[in-house]
Design an enzyme around this catalytic site. Structure first.
Site, PDB file in Angstrom:
ATOM      1  N   TRP A  26       0.828  -1.212   0.000  1.00 58.16           N
ATOM      2  CA  TRP A  26       0.000   0.000   0.000  1.00 58.16           C
ATOM      3  C   TRP A  26       0.862   1.262   0.000  1.00 58.16           C
ATOM      4  CZ3 TRP A  26      -0.183  -3.994   3.507  1.00 58.16           C
ATOM      5  CH2 TRP A  26       0.507  -3.802   4.699  1.00 58.16           C
ATOM      6  N   ARG A  27       2.167   1.096  -0.224  1.00 62.11           N
ATOM      7  CA  ARG A  27       3.040   2.276  -0.269  1.00 62.11           C
ATOM      8  C   ARG A  27       3.162   2.769  -1.704  1.00 62.11           C
ATOM      9  NH1 ARG A  27       6.718   1.557   4.500  1.00 62.11           N
ATOM     10  NH2 ARG A  27       5.326   2.256   6.162  1.00 62.11           N
ATOM     11  N   GLU A  39      -5.229   0.852   6.149  1.00 60.01           N
ATOM     12  CA  GLU A  39      -5.261   1.325   7.535  1.00 60.01           C
ATOM     13  C   GLU A  39      -6.301   0.579   8.374  1.00 60.01           C
ATOM     14  OE1 GLU A  39      -3.196   3.062   9.108  1.00 60.01           O
ATOM     15  OE2 GLU A  39      -2.009   3.630   7.373  1.00 60.01           O
ATOM     16  N   GLN A  44      -5.290  -3.508  14.726  1.00 57.64           N
ATOM     17  CA  GLN A  44      -5.346  -4.796  15.438  1.00 57.64           C
ATOM     18  C   GLN A  44      -4.664  -5.956  14.710  1.00 57.64           C
ATOM     19  OE1 GLN A  44      -7.008  -4.508  18.333  1.00 57.64           O
ATOM     20  NE2 GLN A  44      -8.475  -2.872  18.000  1.00 57.64           N
ATOM     21  N   THR A  45      -4.044  -5.715  13.564  1.00 58.10           N
ATOM     22  CA  THR A  45      -3.443  -6.847  12.843  1.00 58.10           C
ATOM     23  C   THR A  45      -2.020  -6.483  12.401  1.00 58.10           C
ATOM     24  OG1 THR A  45      -5.667  -7.298  12.022  1.00 58.10           O
ATOM     25  CG2 THR A  45      -3.906  -8.542  11.016  1.00 58.10           C
ATOM     26  N   LEU A  82      -9.204 -12.088   9.790  1.00 61.21           N
ATOM     27  CA  LEU A  82      -8.695 -10.793  10.270  1.00 61.21           C
ATOM     28  C   LEU A  82      -9.370 -10.372  11.576  1.00 61.21           C
ATOM     29  CD1 LEU A  82      -8.353  -8.525   7.095  1.00 61.21           C
ATOM     30  CD2 LEU A  82      -6.538  -9.142   8.675  1.00 61.21           C
ATOM     31  N   TYR A 122      -8.033   9.037  13.670  1.00 55.07           N
ATOM     32  CA  TYR A 122      -6.796   8.409  13.188  1.00 55.07           C
ATOM     33  C   TYR A 122      -6.874   8.098  11.683  1.00 55.07           C
ATOM     34  CZ  TYR A 122      -3.562   4.929  11.791  1.00 55.07           C
ATOM     35  OH  TYR A 122      -2.628   4.266  11.057  1.00 55.07           O
ATOM     36  N   ASP A 140      -1.628   6.917  15.994  1.00 58.74           N
ATOM     37  CA  ASP A 140      -1.907   5.516  16.341  1.00 58.74           C
ATOM     38  C   ASP A 140      -0.970   5.101  17.483  1.00 58.74           C
ATOM     39  OD1 ASP A 140       0.586   5.151  15.213  1.00 58.74           O
ATOM     40  OD2 ASP A 140      -0.013   3.458  13.954  1.00 58.74           O
ATOM     41  N   CYS A 203      17.573   2.449  20.112  1.00 56.63           N
ATOM     42  CA  CYS A 203      17.930   3.879  20.179  1.00 56.63           C
ATOM     43  C   CYS A 203      19.247   4.182  19.461  1.00 56.63           C
ATOM     44  CB  CYS A 203      18.013   4.332  21.633  1.00 56.63           C
ATOM     45  SG  CYS A 203      16.460   4.104  22.518  1.00 56.63           S
ATOM     46  N   THR A 300     -10.883  -9.764  22.558  1.00 56.56           N
ATOM     47  CA  THR A 300     -10.343  -8.618  23.307  1.00 56.56           C
ATOM     48  C   THR A 300     -10.705  -8.702  24.794  1.00 56.56           C
ATOM     49  OG1 THR A 300     -10.773  -7.384  21.312  1.00 56.56           O
ATOM     50  CG2 THR A 300     -10.078  -6.109  23.208  1.00 56.56           C
TER      51      THR A 300
HETATM   52  S1  SF4 Z   1      15.826   7.436  20.957  1.00 57.02           S
HETATM   53 FE1  SF4 Z   1      14.936   5.503  21.495  1.00 57.02          FE
HETATM   54  S2  SF4 Z   1      13.190   5.981  22.794  1.00 57.02           S
HETATM   55 FE2  SF4 Z   1      13.786   7.846  21.749  1.00 57.02          FE
HETATM   56  S3  SF4 Z   1      12.484   7.938  19.953  1.00 57.02           S
HETATM   57 FE3  SF4 Z   1      14.380   6.962  19.353  1.00 57.02          FE
HETATM   58  S4  SF4 Z   1      14.045   4.768  19.603  1.00 57.02           S
HETATM   59 FE4  SF4 Z   1      12.414   5.847  20.707  1.00 57.02          FE
END
Ligand code: SF4
Length: 345
Positions: A26-27, A39, A44-45, A82, A122, A140, A203, A300
Site C-alpha cells: 500500500w506504499r 489502515e 489490530q493486525t 482478520l 486516526y 496511532d 535507540c 479482546t
Molecule cells: S531514541 Fe529511542 S526511545 Fe527515543 S524515539 Fe528513538 S528509539 Fe524511541
C-alpha cells in the site's frame, strides 16, 4: 525542563524514512481507497499478516463502488481470519455513503472523512495526509509511543485530551503539503514499528536520539503510559461440528460476541448442561460422537475455553454446507474455523 520542540522531528525523520522504509503493497502513491483499506486492516493486525489480505481484497474489490456493491458473504469471506468484523461492515457502509453523497470519490476534507462510518480521527488523518498530502497528524499506537518517549509525557494514552493534544501538536509541525506530509505520517509509523519498538527500542539507530528525553534519561520503558489491563471474562463454550448426509451444519449467530457471523452451532455453558442436552434441545436425538477436542480462543475482552465436538447425525437442525463450500464461500471467524481442523485429524 522546558517544552519539547516537536518542530525538530520532521527533517531527520523524513530523511531516515526515505532511506529505511519497507516496501509494502500500500506504499508508493496510494489512492485514498488504498490508504483506507490498508489502515483499517492494520488496526489490530500485524503488517506481515495484512499483506496477503490486502492484495487479495484489492484484487476482488478494487474501488469504492465494488466494495459498496459486494455481497455480504463474499465480503466477510475476504475478511475471514482478520477478526473484528465490524470493521469491514463499516467499510461497506462508508463506501455506500461515498457513492451516495460524494459521487464515489473520497472527500478531501478531514471533517467530512470523519463523518463516514468507521472512520475516526486516526483513519481520517491517515487518508488526509497520505493520500491527499494534507498537514494532518494520524495518531496511532506507534505515534503515541514515539511522541511520549520524546518528551517523556506521562499522560495515559487512553485519555482523549492527550490524543487531541498530540494531534494538534504534531499537525502544527507538519511539512506544508504534498508528498512530505504523506511521508511524515508514514515516517512516524515506521519509526515506531522498526526502531522505537514497545520493548527494547533500537535507540542506537534512531534519527531522533540526540534530543529524545527518554533516551537521555534511560526511561524508555516507562513510556507511553498504558491503561491497566482488564481481566478477561472466561466462558466455557461447546462448538458442534454436526456432520449429516447433507453436509455440515452452519448457522448465523444471533447474539453475543461475533453477532451476525456464521458459526458451527455453539453454546455458552451456563450451568451443568452437557453437549447431549444441547443437541437434544436442537432436536438432534440420534447422533454418534466421532471425536472431541479442546482449544482456547482469545477475544479482546473474553477468553473462550472451547470443547469442540464432531458428531454424525441423520438429520440437520440448521443449514448445511459441504466442506468445499465452507472453504470457498462461507466465512467463518477463526474461533470456529479452528474447530474444522477436527475433521482432518
Ligand atoms: S531514541 Fe529511542 S526511545 Fe527515543 S524515539 Fe528513538 S528509539 Fe524511541
Amino acid at each position: 525542563m522546558g517544552k519539547f520542540d516537536f518542530q525538530r522531528i520532521p527533517a531527520p525523520l523524513l530523511s531516515w524514512y526515505r532511506e529505511n522504509k519497507r516496501d509494502l503493497p500500500w506504499r508508493g502513491n496510494p489512492t485514498p481507497y488504498e490508504v483506507w483499506v490498508s489502515e483499517i486492516m492494520l488496526q489490530q493486525t500485524r503488517v506481515e499478516a495484512v499483506k496477503e489480505y490486502y492484495v487479495r481484497f484489492m484484487r476482488a474489490l478494487p474501488n469504492v463502488q465494488a466494495l459498496a456493491e459486494c455481497e455480504e458473504e463474499k465480503l466477510l469471506k475476504l475478511w475471514e481470519g482478520l477478526g473484528y468484523y465490524s470493521r469491514v461492515r463499516n467499510m461497506q457502509k462508508a463506501a455506500k455513503q461515498i457513492l451516495a453523497f460524494y459521487g464515489g470519490e473520497f472527500p478531501c476534507d478531514v471533517k467530512a472523512l470523519q463523518g463516514l462510518a468507521g472512520i475516526g480521527s486516526y483513519t481520517a488523518g491517515a487518508i488526509a495526509s497520505i493520500a491527499f498530502g494534507l498537514p494532518v497528524a494520524a495518531v496511532d499506537g506507534n505515534v503515541f509511543r514515539v511522541a511520549a518517549r520524546l518528551e517523556e509525557n506521562s499522560s495515559l494514552i487512553s485519555d482523549p485530551k492527550y490524543r487531541k493534544y498530540l494531534e494538534s501538536t504534531l499537525s502544527a509541525v507538519y511539512p506544508s503539503a504534498g508528498k512530505d506530509c504523506a511521508d511524515f505520517t508514514q515516517s512516524i509509523f515506521e519509526l515506531g514499528a522498526l526502531v522505537c519498538k514497545p520493548q527494547n527500542p533500537d535507540c542506537a539507530n534512531c534519527p531522533l536520539q540526540s534530543f529524545c528525553r527518554a533516551y537521555q534519561n534511560g526511561t524508555q520503558a516507562s513510556y507511553p503510559v498504558l491503561p491497566a489491563k482488564k481481566e478477561k471474562r472466561q466462558e466455557r463454550v461447546y462448538v458442534f461440528l454436526i456432520e449429516t448426509p447433507q453436509g455440515i451444519c452452519i448457522r448465523r449467530r444471533e447474539a453475543g460476541v461475533l453477532k451476525g457471523m456464521n458459526e458451527f452451532p455453539s453454546h455458552v455453558v451456563l450451568g451443568g448442561e452437557t453437549p447431549e442436552n444441547i443437541l437434544n434441545e436442537w432436536g438432534v436425538y440420534a447422533f454418534t460422537e466421532i471425536k472431541r477436542k479442546k482449544y482456547v480462543h482469545i477475544f479482546t475482552h473474553i477468553r473462550w475455553d472451547i470443547l469442540c465436538l464432531h458428531v454424525q447425525a441423520d438429520s440437520a437442525p440448521f443449514d448445511t454446507y459441504t466442506v468445499d463450500e465452507i472453504d470457498e464461500s462461507v466465512s467463518l471467524p477463526t474461533a470456529f474455523k479452528q474447530c474444522q481442523g477436527i475433521l482432518y485429524g
